[in-house]
Design a protein around this motif. Structure first.
Motif, PDB file in Angstrom:
ATOM      1  N   LEU A 165      10.466   3.225  -0.389  1.00 50.33           N
ATOM      2  CA  LEU A 165       9.435   4.148   0.085  1.00 50.33           C
ATOM      3  C   LEU A 165      10.089   5.218   0.949  1.00 50.33           C
ATOM      4  CD1 LEU A 165       8.015   1.129  -0.119  1.00 50.33           C
ATOM      5  CD2 LEU A 165       6.059   2.413   0.701  1.00 50.33           C
ATOM      6  N   LEU A 166      10.177   6.415   0.401  1.00 51.10           N
ATOM      7  CA  LEU A 166      10.686   7.566   1.133  1.00 51.10           C
ATOM      8  C   LEU A 166       9.495   8.267   1.762  1.00 51.10           C
ATOM      9  CD1 LEU A 166      13.159   8.909  -1.581  1.00 51.10           C
ATOM     10  CD2 LEU A 166      13.680   7.389   0.342  1.00 51.10           C
ATOM     11  N   ILE A 167       9.371   8.150   3.084  1.00 46.69           N
ATOM     12  CA  ILE A 167       8.232   8.734   3.778  1.00 46.69           C
ATOM     13  C   ILE A 167       8.715   9.937   4.579  1.00 46.69           C
ATOM     14  CG2 ILE A 167       6.995   6.533   3.868  1.00 46.69           C
ATOM     15  CD1 ILE A 167       7.843   6.199   6.759  1.00 46.69           C
ATOM     16  N   GLY A 168       7.870  10.945   4.691  1.00 43.78           N
ATOM     17  CA  GLY A 168       8.295  12.108   5.449  1.00 43.78           C
ATOM     18  C   GLY A 168       7.249  13.195   5.474  1.00 43.78           C
ATOM     19  N   ASP A 169       7.332  14.050   6.489  1.00 42.37           N
ATOM     20  CA  ASP A 169       6.422  15.184   6.568  1.00 42.37           C
ATOM     21  C   ASP A 169       6.813  16.233   5.526  1.00 42.37           C
ATOM     22  OD1 ASP A 169       8.726  16.206   7.769  1.00 42.37           O
ATOM     23  OD2 ASP A 169       7.894  16.169   9.782  1.00 42.37           O
ATOM     24  N   TRP A 170       5.869  17.160   5.267  1.00 44.69           N
ATOM     25  CA  TRP A 170       6.080  18.114   4.169  1.00 44.69           C
ATOM     26  C   TRP A 170       5.367  19.424   4.488  1.00 44.69           C
ATOM     27  CZ3 TRP A 170       9.421  18.218   0.342  1.00 44.69           C
ATOM     28  CH2 TRP A 170       9.231  19.099  -0.716  1.00 44.69           C
ATOM     29  N   TYR A 171       5.989  20.529   4.029  1.00 44.84           N
ATOM     30  CA  TYR A 171       5.419  21.866   4.205  1.00 44.84           C
ATOM     31  C   TYR A 171       4.933  22.427   2.876  1.00 44.84           C
ATOM     32  CZ  TYR A 171       7.290  22.236   8.954  1.00 44.84           C
ATOM     33  OH  TYR A 171       7.544  22.050  10.278  1.00 44.84           O
ATOM     34  N   ARG A 215      11.900  -1.036   1.278  1.00 46.68           N
ATOM     35  CA  ARG A 215      12.925  -0.219   1.918  1.00 46.68           C
ATOM     36  C   ARG A 215      12.262   1.085   2.365  1.00 46.68           C
ATOM     37  NH1 ARG A 215      18.234  -1.896   0.456  1.00 46.68           N
ATOM     38  NH2 ARG A 215      18.329  -3.428  -1.237  1.00 46.68           N
ATOM     39  N   ILE A 216      12.167   1.298   3.673  1.00 54.71           N
ATOM     40  CA  ILE A 216      11.399   2.421   4.224  1.00 54.71           C
ATOM     41  C   ILE A 216      12.365   3.384   4.913  1.00 54.71           C
ATOM     42  CG2 ILE A 216       9.475   3.039   5.735  1.00 54.71           C
ATOM     43  CD1 ILE A 216       9.025  -0.217   5.690  1.00 54.71           C
ATOM     44  N   SER A 217      12.346   4.645   4.500  1.00 54.53           N
ATOM     45  CA  SER A 217      13.214   5.654   5.102  1.00 54.53           C
ATOM     46  C   SER A 217      12.403   6.896   5.424  1.00 54.53           C
ATOM     47  CB  SER A 217      14.359   6.028   4.151  1.00 54.53           C
ATOM     48  OG  SER A 217      15.210   4.925   3.906  1.00 54.53           O
ATOM     49  N   ASN A 218      12.608   7.423   6.630  1.00 52.72           N
ATOM     50  CA  ASN A 218      11.965   8.670   7.024  1.00 52.72           C
ATOM     51  C   ASN A 218      12.882   9.822   6.618  1.00 52.72           C
ATOM     52  OD1 ASN A 218      10.861  10.937   8.295  1.00 52.72           O
ATOM     53  ND2 ASN A 218      10.176   9.782  10.077  1.00 52.72           N
ATOM     54  N   VAL A 219      12.548  10.475   5.508  1.00 54.87           N
ATOM     55  CA  VAL A 219      13.337  11.592   4.982  1.00 54.87           C
ATOM     56  C   VAL A 219      12.711  12.923   5.365  1.00 54.87           C
ATOM     57  CG1 VAL A 219      14.273  10.268   3.049  1.00 54.87           C
ATOM     58  CG2 VAL A 219      12.100  11.487   2.773  1.00 54.87           C
ATOM     59  N   TYR A 249       6.038  -7.691  12.451  1.00 58.31           N
ATOM     60  CA  TYR A 249       5.308  -6.578  13.065  1.00 58.31           C
ATOM     61  C   TYR A 249       4.063  -6.239  12.238  1.00 58.31           C
ATOM     62  CZ  TYR A 249       9.779  -5.956  15.452  1.00 58.31           C
ATOM     63  OH  TYR A 249      10.923  -6.157  16.184  1.00 58.31           O
ATOM     64  N   ASP A 250       3.052  -5.715  12.938  1.00 57.09           N
ATOM     65  CA  ASP A 250       1.897  -5.163  12.238  1.00 57.09           C
ATOM     66  C   ASP A 250       2.201  -3.761  11.709  1.00 57.09           C
ATOM     67  OD1 ASP A 250       0.182  -7.368  12.704  1.00 57.09           O
ATOM     68  OD2 ASP A 250      -0.216  -6.638  14.743  1.00 57.09           O
ATOM     69  N   SER A 251       3.068  -3.038  12.415  1.00 60.53           N
ATOM     70  CA  SER A 251       3.466  -1.707  11.986  1.00 60.53           C
ATOM     71  C   SER A 251       4.809  -1.381  12.607  1.00 60.53           C
ATOM     72  CB  SER A 251       2.420  -0.656  12.373  1.00 60.53           C
ATOM     73  OG  SER A 251       2.381  -0.466  13.778  1.00 60.53           O
ATOM     74  N   LEU A 252       5.499  -0.394  12.034  1.00 59.31           N
ATOM     75  CA  LEU A 252       6.823  -0.010  12.511  1.00 59.31           C
ATOM     76  C   LEU A 252       6.898   1.501  12.686  1.00 59.31           C
ATOM     77  CD1 LEU A 252       9.369  -2.068  10.341  1.00 59.31           C
ATOM     78  CD2 LEU A 252       9.163  -2.151  12.831  1.00 59.31           C
ATOM     79  N   ASP A 253       7.472   1.934  13.795  1.00 56.17           N
ATOM     80  CA  ASP A 253       7.816   3.334  13.965  1.00 56.17           C
ATOM     81  C   ASP A 253       9.174   3.586  13.307  1.00 56.17           C
ATOM     82  OD1 ASP A 253       5.534   4.045  15.282  1.00 56.17           O
ATOM     83  OD2 ASP A 253       6.470   4.316  17.254  1.00 56.17           O
ATOM     84  N   VAL A 254       9.211   4.605  12.458  1.00 59.84           N
ATOM     85  CA  VAL A 254      10.456   4.994  11.789  1.00 59.84           C
ATOM     86  C   VAL A 254      10.650   6.482  12.079  1.00 59.84           C
ATOM     87  CG1 VAL A 254      11.744   5.038   9.633  1.00 59.84           C
ATOM     88  CG2 VAL A 254       9.982   3.301   9.980  1.00 59.84           C
ATOM     89  N   THR A 261      14.320  -2.113   6.525  1.00 61.49           N
ATOM     90  CA  THR A 261      13.984  -2.960   5.379  1.00 61.49           C
ATOM     91  C   THR A 261      13.140  -4.126   5.864  1.00 61.49           C
ATOM     92  OG1 THR A 261      16.055  -2.360   4.278  1.00 61.49           O
ATOM     93  CG2 THR A 261      14.909  -4.313   3.477  1.00 61.49           C
ATOM     94  N   VAL A 262      11.994  -4.318   5.227  1.00 53.60           N
ATOM     95  CA  VAL A 262      11.088  -5.398   5.610  1.00 53.60           C
ATOM     96  C   VAL A 262      10.763  -6.258   4.393  1.00 53.60           C
ATOM     97  CG1 VAL A 262      10.070  -4.031   7.477  1.00 53.60           C
ATOM     98  CG2 VAL A 262       8.993  -4.028   5.215  1.00 53.60           C
ATOM     99  N   LEU A 263      10.397  -7.498   4.664  1.00 59.50           N
ATOM    100  CA  LEU A 263       9.862  -8.391   3.629  1.00 59.50           C
ATOM    101  C   LEU A 263       8.364  -8.501   3.832  1.00 59.50           C
ATOM    102  CD1 LEU A 263      12.494 -11.291   3.577  1.00 59.50           C
ATOM    103  CD2 LEU A 263      12.423  -9.212   2.176  1.00 59.50           C
ATOM    104  N   VAL A 264       7.626  -8.421   2.736  1.00 59.76           N
ATOM    105  CA  VAL A 264       6.170  -8.515   2.772  1.00 59.76           C
ATOM    106  C   VAL A 264       5.744  -9.575   1.764  1.00 59.76           C
ATOM    107  CG1 VAL A 264       3.989  -7.305   2.442  1.00 59.76           C
ATOM    108  CG2 VAL A 264       5.961  -6.080   3.399  1.00 59.76           C
ATOM    109  N   THR A 265       5.038 -10.594   2.241  1.00 65.43           N
ATOM    110  CA  THR A 265       4.506 -11.632   1.361  1.00 65.43           C
ATOM    111  C   THR A 265       3.076 -11.271   0.967  1.00 65.43           C
ATOM    112  OG1 THR A 265       5.892 -13.325   2.386  1.00 65.43           O
ATOM    113  CG2 THR A 265       3.988 -14.079   1.125  1.00 65.43           C
ATOM    114  N   PHE A 266       2.809 -11.273  -0.309  1.00 69.78           N
ATOM    115  CA  PHE A 266       1.471 -10.953  -0.823  1.00 69.78           C
ATOM    116  C   PHE A 266       0.607 -12.207  -0.699  1.00 69.78           C
ATOM    117  CE2 PHE A 266       2.632  -7.186  -3.814  1.00 69.78           C
ATOM    118  CZ  PHE A 266       3.442  -6.651  -2.815  1.00 69.78           C
ATOM    119  N   ASP A 267       0.144 -12.449   0.534  1.00 68.77           N
ATOM    120  CA  ASP A 267      -0.522 -13.710   0.861  1.00 68.77           C
ATOM    121  C   ASP A 267      -2.012 -13.535   1.151  1.00 68.77           C
ATOM    122  OD1 ASP A 267      -0.297 -12.329   3.217  1.00 68.77           O
ATOM    123  OD2 ASP A 267       0.818 -13.875   4.299  1.00 68.77           O
ATOM    124  N   GLN A 268      -2.582 -12.433   0.714  1.00 68.61           N
ATOM    125  CA  GLN A 268      -3.994 -12.155   0.952  1.00 68.61           C
ATOM    126  C   GLN A 268      -4.817 -12.364  -0.324  1.00 68.61           C
ATOM    127  OE1 GLN A 268      -5.220 -11.299   4.167  1.00 68.61           O
ATOM    128  NE2 GLN A 268      -3.151 -12.093   4.562  1.00 68.61           N
TER     129      GLN A 268
END
Length: 540
Positions: A165-171, A215-219, A249-254, A261-268
């Motif tokens: 997941l490439l996350i980032g602001d955009w113009y 895999r979360i990166s702030n690009v 964590y419930d959420s992460l600042d990046v 890199t986080v692990l998420v279990t689909f347990d819902q």
């Protein structure tokens, strides 16, 4: 000696040499050809020009294995010079391939350059992006993931799949329009949106009951982001190449330039859930959402978006940052534990206090470090150093601590020696969050504090299990301290990861030097090196 016995000995010898050759076999080579072009996409719902790599926005994902050798031919079809830099790749003994203007001449239009580098002794989630002009605001960024070798264990069960997941602001504005604004001495406007993998609303699918890697990166360009998944926990396992204590964590600042890199279990229960990335420390909160889809779901995503921290709550972010700790018992890319290097017991041989500021120079907005606003010379510093070209940079061009000098333009180079053990304090006297990145290295983030750093601040340092990473945030009107072992010779860029500030002068270079040339310390200049400025006509 009977024939069966002789045959057995011959086979044993052959087996021995065969196994030895496997152990010493050269690491794999991976070959790529990437063509950079302009194209059209609609990341915010309307058509705009973007930069594509092989027709893709974002660019292709690089999946490597530790110690792979990369041979990547970059073909520039833009109308401007272009470079890619490999964010977080250490380029061991090889700053020639770093891909920034202090080490490389940019690739001219309708030309090419072949990068040659190794993912040496690294595991983790990284990125690449363009380092020239404001190309980063138009695309050409992507994921660079390094997987462990089969003989190296990782400190968590292998997930059934992974998502990048490439996350980032955009113009919405063209990159040339944004550049013109900065060149005119004006700040950039607030971004127009946030993207996840170049989209406003992508989706990711997985099976109920199974665990996946994210895999979360702030690009992005300038804005910190908070990442969260509705009703799901994030187990943090790796940050920029370092395995960490596995807090949930419930959420992460990046922050800009960082990866986690986080692990998420689909347990819902089987349904669809929101994935959210939203801006931090901003008056207006921008949000991008994706969908986490259970493969057995028959229920669309619904309900309010999961709440993150209060948008301007700096203390929340600082408290979370202090929980990120190095896993001292986990393997690194080699079998030895990554914490076996006892950084807290090594004497510091070089110290710098680097204060960032936002002065006006000649009536134009600039950004500076210890009063010096960096300007790229027409000759890369690395080439000037190699060819002994005078007049490009000086080793006393920036002070080791702020002294209140009048802000001015300059080519800032910090003089260091190979095997120095260095302390750097980033002093942020601005009201906005800062993010600092060092090429060629990772470093221990040993301390955070409010106000002005003093000698007494060292008493608060974590000298046991501080996280080692390549990009560190510095909170508004605060300081962050790092320690780094200078074991990688070369010319290395130390810059604001917030590209507006980098472009307008908030960067320096570290010259990590030894007077005795040796291939044990640094590779020779590449035979295909591009030459520009005062290096034109020189012979590698």
């Amino acid at each position: 000696m009977g024939r069966p016995v002789m045959l057995y000995l011959v086979c044993a010898i052959l087996a021995f040499w065969s196994s030895g050759s496997l152990v010493t076999a050269e690491d794999a080579y991976r070959y790529y050809t990437w063509t950079v072009t302009y194209g059209t996409a609609s990341p915010l719902g309307f058509s705009q020009q973007v930069i594509l790599i092989n027709g893709q926005f974002p660019g292709p994902k690089l999946d490597l294995v530790t110690n792979d050798n990369v041979i990547l031919n970059l073909i520039n079809k833009l109308d401007q010079p272009f470079l890619l830099t490999w964010n977080g790749i250490k380029q061991r003994k090889n700053s020639w391939q770093d891909g920034v203007l202090g080490t490389n001449c940019p690739v001219p239009p309708n030309s090419n350059y072949t990068y040659k580098f190794q993912a040496k002794d690294q595991i983790g989630s990284y990125t690449y992006f363009p380092s020239t002009l404001l190309h980063k605001t138009a695309g050409a960024f992507g994921a660079l993931n390094i997987w462990q070798r089969s003989v190296i264990s990782i400190p968590y069960p292998k997930p059934v799949g992974d998502f990048t997941l490439l996350i980032g602001d955009w113009y919405k504005y063209n990159h040339k329009v944004l550049q013109q604004r900065l060149d005119a001495g004006k700040n950039l406007p607030f971004p127009d949106g946030v993207l996840i993998n170049g989209q406003a609303h992508p989706s990711f699918s997985g099976d109920q009951g199974k665990t996946y890697m994210f895999r979360i990166s702030n690009v992005g360009f300038k804005t910190s982001l908070n990442f969260r998944i509705q009703n799901h926990k994030l187990k943090l396992v790796e940050v920029e190449g370092s395995h960490v204590i596995q807090n949930t964590y419930d959420s992460l600042d990046v922050h800009v330039g960082q990866s986690a890199t986080v692990l998420v279990t689909f347990d819902q229960p089987p349904k669809d859930y929101y994935i959210v990335a939203s801006t931090r420390f901003t008056e207006k909160v921008l949000t991008a959402t994706a969908v986490l889809h259970y493969t057995n779901s028959r229920t669309a995503v619904s309900g309010p978006l999961p709440a993150g921290p209060a948008p301007k709550d700096v203390q929340w972010s600082l408290n979370q940052a202090k929980t990120l700790r190095w896993n001292l018992t986990a393997n690194a890319a080699r079998p030895n534990p990554q914490g076996s290097f006892h950084y807290g017991k090594i004497s510091v041989t070089k110290r710098f206090v680097l204060a960032n500021s936002a002065p006006l120079i000649n009536g134009k907005q600039r950004f500076a470090v210890n009063g010096v606003s960096y300007v790229n010379p027409d000759t890369p510093l690395k080439l000037a150093d190699h060819f002994n070209i005078p007049g490009v940079f000086g080793l006393n061009s920036i002070e080791s601590s702020p002294s209140g000098v009048s802000p001015h333009y300059g080519v800032s180079v910090l003089s260091t020696s190979l095997h120095d053990f260095m302390e750097i304090v980033f002093q942020n006297n601005e009201r906005s969050l800062q993010s600092w990145h060092l090429d060629g290295y990772d470093f221990w983030v040993v301390g955070y504090g409010a106000g002005q750093w003093t000698q007494a601040s060292r008493a608060t340092y974590n000298l046991e299990d501080a996280l080692t990473r390549h990009t560190a945030q510095v909170y508004p009107n605060s300081w962050t301290a790092i320690l780094v072992s200078l074991d990688n010779q070369g010319m290395w860029n130390l810059r604001s990861a917030i590209w507006e500030k980098q472009y307008l002068g908030q960067q320096v270079y570290l010259r990590v030097y030894t007077p005795t040339p040796s291939l044990a310390n640094e590779y020779d200049i590449p035979t295909n090196v591009l030459l520009c400025g005062k290096a034109v006509g020189k012979h590698p």
